[in-house]
Write an enzyme that holds these catalytic residues in place. Structure first.
Site, PDB file in Angstrom:
ATOM      1  N   ASN A   1      14.047   3.673   4.578  1.00  9.22           N
ATOM      2  CA  ASN A   1      13.050   2.701   5.019  1.00  9.22           C
ATOM      3  C   ASN A   1      11.995   3.421   5.856  1.00  9.22           C
ATOM      4  OD1 ASN A   1      11.889   0.103   5.608  1.00  9.22           O
ATOM      5  ND2 ASN A   1      12.874   0.184   7.629  1.00  9.22           N
TER       6      ASN A   1
ATOM      7  N   ILE B   1      19.278  -5.533   4.225  1.00  6.86           N
ATOM      8  CA  ILE B   1      19.974  -5.118   2.997  1.00  6.86           C
ATOM      9  C   ILE B   1      21.444  -5.550   3.091  1.00  6.86           C
ATOM     10  CG2 ILE B   1      20.678  -3.104   1.619  1.00  6.86           C
ATOM     11  CD1 ILE B   1      17.650  -3.745   1.519  1.00  6.86           C
TER      12      ILE B   1
ATOM     13  N   SER C   1       0.836  -1.214   0.000  1.00  6.75           N
ATOM     14  CA  SER C   1       0.000   0.000   0.000  1.00  6.75           C
ATOM     15  C   SER C   1       0.868   1.259   0.000  1.00  6.75           C
ATOM     16  CB  SER C   1      -0.977  -0.007   1.183  1.00  6.75           C
ATOM     17  OG  SER C   1      -0.315   0.224   2.398  1.00  6.75           O
TER      18      SER C   1
ATOM     19  N   HIS D   1       9.474   2.619   9.147  1.00  5.18           N
ATOM     20  CA  HIS D   1       9.212   1.665  10.222  1.00  5.18           C
ATOM     21  C   HIS D   1       7.954   2.119  10.965  1.00  5.18           C
ATOM     22  CE1 HIS D   1      10.275  -1.539  12.955  1.00  5.18           C
ATOM     23  NE2 HIS D   1       9.906  -0.744  13.935  1.00  5.18           N
TER      24      HIS D   1
HETATM   25  C1  GAR Z   1       4.237  -0.829   6.769  1.00  2.25           C
HETATM   26  O1  GAR Z   1       3.493  -0.548   7.916  1.00  2.25           O
HETATM   27  C2  GAR Z   1       5.711  -0.649   7.063  1.00  2.25           C
HETATM   28  O2  GAR Z   1       5.973   0.384   7.960  1.00  2.25           O
HETATM   29  C3  GAR Z   1       6.050  -1.978   7.656  1.00  2.25           C
HETATM   30  O3  GAR Z   1       5.362  -2.909   6.867  1.00  2.25           O
HETATM   31  C4  GAR Z   1       4.148  -2.317   6.420  1.00  2.25           C
HETATM   32  C5  GAR Z   1       4.022  -2.561   4.931  1.00  2.25           C
HETATM   33  O4  GAR Z   1       2.746  -2.212   4.491  1.00  2.25           O
HETATM   34  N1  GAR Z   1       7.469  -2.208   7.659  1.00  2.25           N
HETATM   35  C6  GAR Z   1       8.101  -2.845   8.630  1.00  2.25           C
HETATM   36  O5  GAR Z   1       7.541  -3.348   9.588  1.00  2.25           O
HETATM   37  C7  GAR Z   1       9.615  -2.926   8.450  1.00  2.25           C
HETATM   38  N2  GAR Z   1      10.248  -3.354   9.661  1.00  2.25           N
HETATM   39  P1  GAR Z   1       2.437  -2.094   2.930  1.00  2.25           P
HETATM   40  O6  GAR Z   1       2.961  -3.380   2.257  1.00  2.25           O
HETATM   41  O7  GAR Z   1       0.938  -2.012   2.842  1.00  2.25           O
HETATM   42  O8  GAR Z   1       3.112  -0.868   2.400  1.00  2.25           O
END
Ligand code: GAR
Length: 191
Positions: A104, A90, A15, A106
């Protein structure tokens, strides 16, 4: 001015990748040139197809034991790598090939609730069980360790005592979609 080229790495739903791609869809100086994923089942792949953005899939062995992914990014003249729900560490060679050019997002307020295994719903569960009064998002540079690079941007949201992890996830996702494209755009303007 030369077009600035973004590559987005995503392992899941995508998303955030979609919001970023939409944000730059009619931009005259920036484009999302590529979406890369390690997960052939990832929702991001269908989103990329819909958005007419080329997708590159790679496996763990290619990522960690060859330079192929770095070569693709270099051949495609990628200016900034954006991780959006990308779940692999990475490799050092890629960090060195793109110094301060990998960012990134988080879904919590780093340095709390980061590190290996702290992703997606695990983060929100930890925040709720610690009874934190707030959570939020952290956008940061990427180094060879999970969630430890310098922080570029943070914003908070309140966590109510009655909030479930899903409630927190929903609040955090609103912040992600609202801010990640703009922060990426600002960063690109300084490159
Ligand atoms: C997001 O909330 C992002 O912050 C998190 O995964 C989700 C991906 O959502 N990332 C982590 O937890 C990294 N450690 P999306 O696929 O809908 O963009």
């Amino acid at each position: 001015m030369a077009l600035k080229r973004l590559a987005i790495f995503a392992s899941g739903s995508g998303s955030n990748a979609e919001k970023i791609a939409e944000h730059f869809a009619n931009h005259s100086e920036i484009e999302v040139s590529l979406i890369l994923s390690n997960n052939p089942q990832a929702g991001v792949i269908a989103r990329a197809r819909r958005l007419h953005i080329p997708v590159i899939l790679f496996d763990r062995k290619t990522f960690y034991e060859t330079h192929k992914v770095v070569e693709i990014l270099q051949n495609e003249h990628i200016d900034l790598v954006v991780l959006a729900g990308f779940m692999m560490l990475i490799p050092e060679a890629m960090v060195h090939a793109f110094p301060n050019k990998i960012v990134n997002i988080h879904p919590a307020l780093l340095p709390k609730y980061g590190g290996k295994g702290m992703y997606g719903h695990f983060v929100h569960e930890a925040v709720v069980s610690a009874q934190e009064p707030e959570s939020g998002i952290s956008i940061h540079y990427v180094n060879e360790r999970y969630d430890e690079g310098d922080i570029i941007f943070q914003v908070t949201c309140p966590v109510a005592a009655t909030d479930t992890p899903e409630d927190v996830a929903a609040k955090v996702q609103v912040l992600e979609h609202q801010h990640y494209p703009e922060v990426v755009e600002k960063l690109l303007s300084t490159l």
